[in-house]
Design a protein around this motif. Structure first.
Motif, PDB file in Angstrom:
ATOM      1  N   GLY A  83       0.800  -1.158   0.118  1.00 37.98           N
ATOM      2  CA  GLY A  83      -0.167  -0.039  -0.016  1.00 37.98           C
ATOM      3  C   GLY A  83       0.798   1.293   0.061  1.00 37.98           C
ATOM      4  O   GLY A  83       2.160   0.984   0.269  1.00 37.98           O
ATOM      5  N   GLU A  91      -6.457   9.522  -2.456  1.00 39.17           N
ATOM      6  CA  GLU A  91      -6.724   8.239  -1.706  1.00 39.17           C
ATOM      7  C   GLU A  91      -5.625   7.167  -1.798  1.00 39.17           C
ATOM      8  O   GLU A  91      -4.795   7.327  -2.626  1.00 39.17           O
ATOM      9  CB  GLU A  91      -7.833   7.496  -2.460  1.00 39.17           C
ATOM     10  N   LYS A  93      -3.368   4.060  -2.051  1.00 44.84           N
ATOM     11  CA  LYS A  93      -3.294   3.084  -3.458  1.00 44.84           C
ATOM     12  C   LYS A  93      -2.992   1.705  -2.742  1.00 44.84           C
ATOM     13  O   LYS A  93      -2.068   1.523  -1.895  1.00 44.84           O
ATOM     14  CB  LYS A  93      -2.196   3.339  -4.203  1.00 44.84           C
ATOM     15  N   PHE A  94      -3.438   0.722  -3.236  1.00 46.06           N
ATOM     16  CA  PHE A  94      -3.030  -0.739  -2.651  1.00 46.06           C
ATOM     17  C   PHE A  94      -2.513  -1.781  -3.840  1.00 46.06           C
ATOM     18  O   PHE A  94      -3.062  -1.545  -5.108  1.00 46.06           O
ATOM     19  CB  PHE A  94      -4.092  -1.483  -2.134  1.00 46.06           C
ATOM     20  N   ALA A 137      -7.726  -4.901   7.525  1.00 46.79           N
ATOM     21  CA  ALA A 137      -8.203  -4.932   6.121  1.00 46.79           C
ATOM     22  C   ALA A 137      -7.159  -3.891   5.326  1.00 46.79           C
ATOM     23  O   ALA A 137      -7.321  -2.795   5.870  1.00 46.79           O
ATOM     24  CB  ALA A 137      -9.396  -4.692   5.956  1.00 46.79           C
ATOM     25  N   LEU A 138      -6.715  -4.138   4.401  1.00 47.70           N
ATOM     26  CA  LEU A 138      -5.983  -3.410   3.317  1.00 47.70           C
ATOM     27  C   LEU A 138      -7.070  -2.601   2.416  1.00 47.70           C
ATOM     28  O   LEU A 138      -7.096  -2.729   1.169  1.00 47.70           O
ATOM     29  CB  LEU A 138      -4.880  -4.003   2.741  1.00 47.70           C
ATOM     30  N   GLU A 139      -7.506  -1.678   2.932  1.00 49.78           N
ATOM     31  CA  GLU A 139      -8.502  -0.615   2.069  1.00 49.78           C
ATOM     32  C   GLU A 139      -8.506   0.398   3.196  1.00 49.78           C
ATOM     33  O   GLU A 139      -8.471   0.569   4.223  1.00 49.78           O
ATOM     34  CB  GLU A 139      -9.806  -1.586   2.055  1.00 49.78           C
ATOM     35  N   GLY A 140      -8.919   1.678   2.424  1.00 45.17           N
ATOM     36  CA  GLY A 140      -9.269   2.965   3.253  1.00 45.17           C
ATOM     37  C   GLY A 140      -7.882   3.523   3.791  1.00 45.17           C
ATOM     38  O   GLY A 140      -6.998   3.051   3.469  1.00 45.17           O
TER      39      GLY A 140
END
Ligand code: AHG
Ligand code: MN
Ligand code: MN
Length: 319
Positions: A83, A91, A93-94, A137-140
């Motif tokens: 990430g 935002e 990025k992943f 979790a790998l988001e946001g």
């Protein structure tokens, strides 16, 4: 521990695993290309959409775009960076990685000091490296909302009269200089410690009339019997103070109640590097390394450099 890193002439101390070596390889690959673009100066082609502003409302320079693209490409193809938070990307990025458990999350200012780019003044790139959290979790934004004390490595590249890479790993800060002929970085300062004597201070003194009384007091303490050096690229001011001995201040002011410097990809990264070199940093309220941002582009006041002077500044702010 030493590790061979493509683009660096000899094995690198302080890099204790091959996966972290791959992150450094990506930084080296990207920054060598950015260095070439920086050297092109006004000969660099104009971007497709001039006049664009970033999430901070600042005009995006062509080099900001080039820098972002080169680092994003390098991190994406490394397969070890899961990430990225970047100053120029609204935002996080992943990326896809080979093994999430041994991957990293990076924070990036692709071009620091871009307002100096059109006048051939030193600018740089700033990178912080966190381990990927296992329980999040790998988001946001959440996986990035952590303090600088969790960083495991950090680096900056200065595109100055020479191109230098400064790498910090636990307890060790090294400088490498780009040999333009071999296109390899070579070790030029094996172990940097910030000098005990603090001869310089760096602050935008032009904002004096915007400062509150405690900030004026703190700048008064920091500036006493010291010479002023202010480039206006944090990366350059920081490097000068790290090598020559100094203190950098970017306080809050009436127009910037949270200061200007960004927590994640500026303040925390330099706070980590300063700490490994025997220096210190403060937001004026807490040590920078203890600050957990509540959003990825958050700003903070910043006082960083000589540890004794950081203490004196904290005292002046609160007396
Ligand atoms: P960036 O170019 O990444 O937006 O950062 C600019 C920052 C920092 O490098 C520097 O210390 C500061 O802006 C200078 O601000 P002032 O012009 O307000 O002094
Ligand atoms: Mn910056
Ligand atoms: Mn920038």
């Amino acid at each position: 521990m030493v590790e061979s890193v493509k683009g660096i002439a000899a094995p690198v101390s302080g890099i204790n695993n091959p996966t972290l070596g791959k992150v450094l390889e990506a930084v080296v690959a990207a920054s060598r290309e950015v260095s070439r673009s920086v050297r092109a100066g006004p000969l660099l082609p104009e971007p497709a959409s001039p006049g664009v502003r970033n999430v901070h409302g600042e005009l995006v320079h062509p080099l900001d775009i080039v820098g972002t693209e080169r680092f994003v490409e390098a991190f994406a193809s490394s397969k070890v960076v899961a990430g990225l938070v970047c100053e120029e990307l609204d935002e996080p990025k992943f990326f896809e990685v080979t093994n999430p458990a041994s991957s990293f999350m990076c924070v990036l200012d692709p071009i620091d000091g871009s307002s100096n780019a059109d006048i051939a003044i030193t600018i740089g790139s700033i990178v912080g490296v966190f381990p990927t959290p296992s329980q999040t979790a790998l988001e946001g934004e959440t996986p990035f909302l952590r303090s600088g004390s969790e960083l495991i490595a950090a680096a900056y590249v200065l595109y100055g009269s020479s191109t230098v890479l400064v790498l910090a790993t636990p307890g060790l800060v090294q400088e490498f200089t780009l040999n333009e002929e071999s296109v390899q970085f070579e070790l030029t300062r094996p172990s940097i410690q910030i000098p005990e004597s603090c001869q310089y201070y760096s602050v935008n003194q032009g904002y004096e009339n915007r400062w509150n009384p405690p900030v004026r007091r703190a700048v008064g303490v920091a500036s006493k019997n010291r010479s002023l050096r202010y480039v206006g690229s944090l990366v350059s001011d920081f490097h000068r103070n790290l090598i020559r001995g100094g203190i950098f201040l970017y306080p809050d002011d009436s127009q910037n109640p949270d200061g200007k410097i960004r927590v994640l990809y500026e303040a925390a990264v330099f706070a980590y590097i300063a700490a490994q070199a025997g220096g210190a940093s403060s937001t004026g309220t807490v040590p920078v390394l203890d600050l957990i941002p509540s959003s990825v582009h958050q700003r903070t006041p910043l006082y960083i450099g000589n540890a004794t002077v950081v203490d004196e500044i904290n005292e002046a702010l609160w007396s």
